[in-house]
Design a protein around this motif. Structure first.
Motif, PDB file in Angstrom:
ATOM      1  N   PHE A 332      43.490 -54.127  58.189  1.00 28.50           N
ATOM      2  CA  PHE A 332      44.351 -53.527  59.193  1.00 28.50           C
ATOM      3  C   PHE A 332      45.201 -54.621  59.816  1.00 28.50           C
ATOM      4  O   PHE A 332      44.988 -55.810  59.564  1.00 28.50           O
ATOM      5  N   GLU A 333      46.103 -54.202  60.590  1.00 27.73           N
ATOM      6  CA  GLU A 333      46.926 -55.161  61.302  1.00 27.73           C
ATOM      7  C   GLU A 333      47.139 -54.663  62.716  1.00 27.73           C
ATOM      8  O   GLU A 333      46.956 -53.486  63.024  1.00 27.73           O
ATOM      9  N   CYS A 353      39.487 -49.540  63.835  1.00 29.65           N
ATOM     10  CA  CYS A 353      39.519 -50.686  62.925  1.00 29.65           C
ATOM     11  C   CYS A 353      38.267 -51.524  63.102  1.00 29.65           C
ATOM     12  O   CYS A 353      37.641 -51.946  62.123  1.00 29.65           O
ATOM     13  N   ALA A 354      37.942 -51.745  64.331  1.00 30.16           N
ATOM     14  CA  ALA A 354      36.775 -52.579  64.592  1.00 30.16           C
ATOM     15  C   ALA A 354      35.523 -51.939  64.018  1.00 30.16           C
ATOM     16  O   ALA A 354      34.682 -52.604  63.404  1.00 30.16           O
ATOM     17  N   GLU A 355      35.444 -50.661  64.209  1.00 29.08           N
ATOM     18  CA  GLU A 355      34.233 -49.997  63.745  1.00 29.08           C
ATOM     19  C   GLU A 355      34.219 -49.829  62.231  1.00 29.08           C
ATOM     20  O   GLU A 355      33.163 -49.734  61.622  1.00 29.08           O
ATOM     21  N   PHE A 385      32.290 -55.861  72.488  1.00 32.44           N
ATOM     22  CA  PHE A 385      32.942 -54.679  73.052  1.00 32.44           C
ATOM     23  C   PHE A 385      32.606 -54.557  74.523  1.00 32.44           C
ATOM     24  O   PHE A 385      31.661 -55.181  75.025  1.00 32.44           O
ATOM     25  N   TRP A 386      33.397 -53.794  75.193  1.00 34.45           N
ATOM     26  CA  TRP A 386      33.116 -53.424  76.574  1.00 34.45           C
ATOM     27  C   TRP A 386      32.910 -51.924  76.609  1.00 34.45           C
ATOM     28  O   TRP A 386      33.655 -51.188  75.977  1.00 34.45           O
ATOM     29  N   PRO A 387      31.966 -51.547  77.367  1.00 28.46           N
ATOM     30  CA  PRO A 387      31.864 -50.096  77.590  1.00 28.46           C
ATOM     31  C   PRO A 387      33.125 -49.636  78.290  1.00 28.46           C
ATOM     32  O   PRO A 387      33.614 -50.300  79.206  1.00 28.46           O
ATOM     33  N   TYR A 394      36.791 -52.700  71.891  1.00 29.80           N
ATOM     34  CA  TYR A 394      36.426 -53.870  71.098  1.00 29.80           C
ATOM     35  C   TYR A 394      37.438 -54.995  71.295  1.00 29.80           C
ATOM     36  O   TYR A 394      38.649 -54.762  71.333  1.00 29.80           O
ATOM     37  N   VAL A 395      36.897 -56.162  71.402  1.00 33.64           N
ATOM     38  CA  VAL A 395      37.774 -57.316  71.564  1.00 33.64           C
ATOM     39  C   VAL A 395      37.262 -58.475  70.710  1.00 33.64           C
ATOM     40  O   VAL A 395      36.080 -58.565  70.392  1.00 33.64           O
TER      41      VAL A 395
END
Length: 670
Positions: A332-333, A353-355, A385-387, A394-395
């Motif tokens: 992904f981008e 994407c993160a998942e 990730f942050w809730p 996601y970071v």
DNA sequence: ATACTGCATGATCGG
DNA sequence: CGATCATGCAGTATT
């Protein structure tokens, strides 16, 4: 010129409602009609994708089902061109009727094509068209569809004169079924406390105590997942892209199905398969784009938004892979936002994407992720990730050094790919100034301005400037009031147009209602209130519905143009390097001498005057400006043509001209 | 004082 | 209307 030539552009017989919209597509026949690009929604010079696409894949074909002529380059677009190698294509309506596939939500409807007979023989049918790399992935269909019936068509290399895809077909891709399962499970794993680790997670997190690079086999997924795959009837079919594919995942039993039988067409893929003379780098010097597709989630929730579809250029691929024979799986981008590129060092990852592509994480702390950049440097980011509400955000943390190393700024795009068989996560980038045509790229091209943007504000300014520029451009060319209220930014926004292609299946987009994917300030928008904008857009939409046909009549080749003449199935097309301009509506015809002429109506006396075909008139053209025929440079001069004759000249275009008459207040009397 | 961290907010977008 | 995500911001840590 006969009336038929006026209407030959595009699929006027198409009954699909969307065809009633303003046609886009920069193509003319005999210089009488110019259109904006259906695919990218942009003017020609901005639609580099289309440039390539048209040169290689367009043309007219007869619909296999109903016999109608369909244009396989733009309107029928993917639908049609993907059928080229079957020896025939279908028009959209027929194709729609024949669709038997259950689409994966990750794919726009038009990717789900009717099932041709040939598809029952994958070897025969795809032997020449299997440039299907693992990146062309996906669980396109749901489980209920038999594998043999689930084969979206791709254009063959032969038909599209494609180049060789560096993303070679790999048996490894067969392993994607396992990966698909992993994706399916990923969110649950995350939620459930991470019972299992994705390959990357094992790789990067060290939880498995192994390193995929060293022991690829150890990175294969968890046993129960693997075994369950056999029962997952969707798995063998799709699994082209391999989320965490590694060489270790080769599974002889699933080799063929995924890779060879599941080419997944995508708009961007057209570029990939196009055999543009400038293969790799188009005439503009822009790298050929390879556009991967999201691996669809079997549950239909992992579909990626088009703006995250990887659009990786050959250059980038080359940059990433170097001289190795590695297979690159674009994942992904993401275009960097101001905060992504800022000093805070946090890159927000699209959730899906993160998942889909990153290891599942169950704890907010996440895990360190090793990422290699295009230069071969390895970075370790914290993937966490942050809730967020009831969801997650996601970071990637700690990206600042990498971002700075690559000299990235807001508006630039980072791409994530997987290098096989190493399984390495590779982070590439694309400066805004070199971004390819895409829903992001086209905008970034324009925002790039040869350099890069400077943060969010600059982007916004640039965006605004771009719009303004576009407005200027259009305003300078628009001669018809029908266009005066058009959302010109949309016309100049091939990006969103592209996404509309994806969604609608045919027409790029509504000329209106385009939504930019470019990062921009949410507050203090310079665009004014959304409601106002929407209202305007709706009004414009109505207007465009009324005028798409005549709009084509308004489009003119630019002055002094030198078209490339392309003959497609006996039809001569002229393709222009410059964007069309919109001038006074005229009627093109051929005089007794066989010369191409046009009939234009004086704004004052409403008489029709014969003019050379290649002239472009202002919207307020009058007899006094008739320098080509001094005898009729005055309104007092008689008209050469009768109203009846005029009517005869109005083609198929009678309706359009009637609309013109109504809308523009034209008169055919005299 | 500055930087960092984690969360909250709200604009935007897609279904 | 819910999900997503860019960004704001308060609290905490560090210099």
């Amino acid at each position: 010129m006969s009336s038929s030539t006026v209407k030959i552009c595009f699929n006027s017989e198409c009954t699909d409602r969307k065809s009633e919209r303003l046609r886009k597509g920069w193509r003319t026949r005999s210089g009488d009609c110019v259109e904006l690009c259906d695919r990218c929604g942009s003017l020609y010079d901005e639609g580099r994708f289309c440039e390539t696409f048209h040169l290689n894949a367009s043309g007219w074909r007869g619909c296999k089902s109903c016999g109608k002529r369909v244009h396989c380059g733009c309107i029928a677009s993917i639908h049609s061109f993907t059928l080229l190698d079957t020896g025939g294509i279908e028009c959209i309506p027929c194709a729609r009727k024949n669709v038997v596939l259950t689409p994966n939500p990750a794919w726009p409807p038009h990717f789900f094509l009717p099932l041709p007979e040939r598809l029952k023989d994958p070897v025969k049918n795809w032997s020449q068209s299997q440039p299907v790399g693992p990146w062309r992935a996906s669980n396109l269909f749901n489980n209920s569809i038999p594998q043999s019936d689930l084969r979206p068509r791709m254009p063959s290399e032969a038909d599209l004169s494609t180049g060789v895809d560096r993303l070679i077909v790999s048996e490894r891709s067969s392993a994607s079924s396992m990966e698909k399962k992993k994706i399916e499970d990923s969110s649950e794993r995350s939620m459930n406390g991470g019972l299992k680790l994705g390959a990357l997670e094992m790789l990067e997190n060290g939880n498995s105590g192994t390193n995929c690079e060293e022991q690829p086999a150890s990175c294969v997924n968890i046993p129960q997942q693997s075994s369950s795959l056999n029962d997952d009837h969707s798995a063998p079919l799709l699994s082209l892209a391999v989320p965490y594919a590694s060489s270790s995942e080769t599974n002889g039993q699933t080799v063929v199905s995924g890779t060879l039988s599941q080419p997944t067409p995508s708009p961007p893929l057209a570029k990939k398969f196009s055999g543009h003379p400038h293969n790799g780098v188009d005439s503009s010097g822009e790298a050929q784009v390879r556009n991967g597709r999201p691996r669809g989630d079997a549950r239909g929730r992992n579909q990626l938004l088009p703006r995250y579809w990887p659009r990786i250029t050959d250059q980038e691929l080359q940059q990433i892979s170097g001289d190795s024979n590695s297979v690159i799986t674009p994942l992904f981008e993401k275009m960097l936002s101001a905060s992504d590129a800022g000093r805070i060092g946090r890159l927000v990852l699209p959730k899906k994407c993160a998942e889909a592509y990153f290891p599942a994480i169950s704890q907010p702390e996440g895990l360190p992720l090793k990422v290699q950049d295009a230069k071969g440097h390895e970075w370790i980011f914290q993937f966490r990730f942050w809730p967020n509400n009831n969801s997650r955000m996601y970071v990637l943390e700690g990206v600042t050094p990498c971002i700075q190393s690559m000299q990235l700024q807001a508006g630039d795009t980072v791409t994530f790919s997987r290098l096989e068989p190493e399984g390495k996560l590779v982070m590439g980038f694309r400066k805004a100034s070199t971004a390819p045509s895409s829903d992001q790229g086209n905008e970034t091209i324009k925002t790039g301005n040869g350099g890069s943007t400077h943060g969010d504000v600059s982007i916004r300014k640039t965006k605004t400037g771009e719009v303004a520029l576009t407005n200027r451009h259009l305003k300078s060319n628009l001669g018809s009031p029908s266009f005066s209220s058009m959302d010109q930014a949309d016309l100049a926004d091939p990006a969103s147009a592209w996404s509309k292609v994806d969604k609608s299946g045919y027409i790029a987009k509504e000329a209106l209602g385009a939504k930019s994917s470019i990062p921009r300030k949410r507050k203090n928008s310079t665009l004014g209130s959304k409601s106002k904008r929407l209202r305007i857009e709706n009004e414009d939409l109505i207007e465009l519905k009324l005028t798409w046909e005549e709009a084509q009549g308004l489009l003119r080749p630019p002055p002094n143009h030198v078209p490339n003449v392309v003959v497609i199935e006996g039809y001569e097309f002229e393709e222009y390097e410059e964007p069309p301009i919109i001038g006074k509506p005229t009627i093109f015809a051929t005089d007794d001498m066989g010369e191409k002429i046009q009939w234009a109506q004086c704004e004052d006396c409403f008489k029709w005057r014969k003019l050379p075909a290649d002239v472009c008139l202002s919207s307020r053209w009058t007899c006094s400006e008739n320098s080509w025929d001094p005898e009729r440079s005055s309104c007092s001069a008689t008209q050469e043509i009768t109203a009846e004759q005029l009517e005869d000249l109005l083609p198929t275009s009678k309706t359009g001209m009637t609309c013109l008459k109504q809308i523009l207040g034209f008169s055919f009397s005299q």
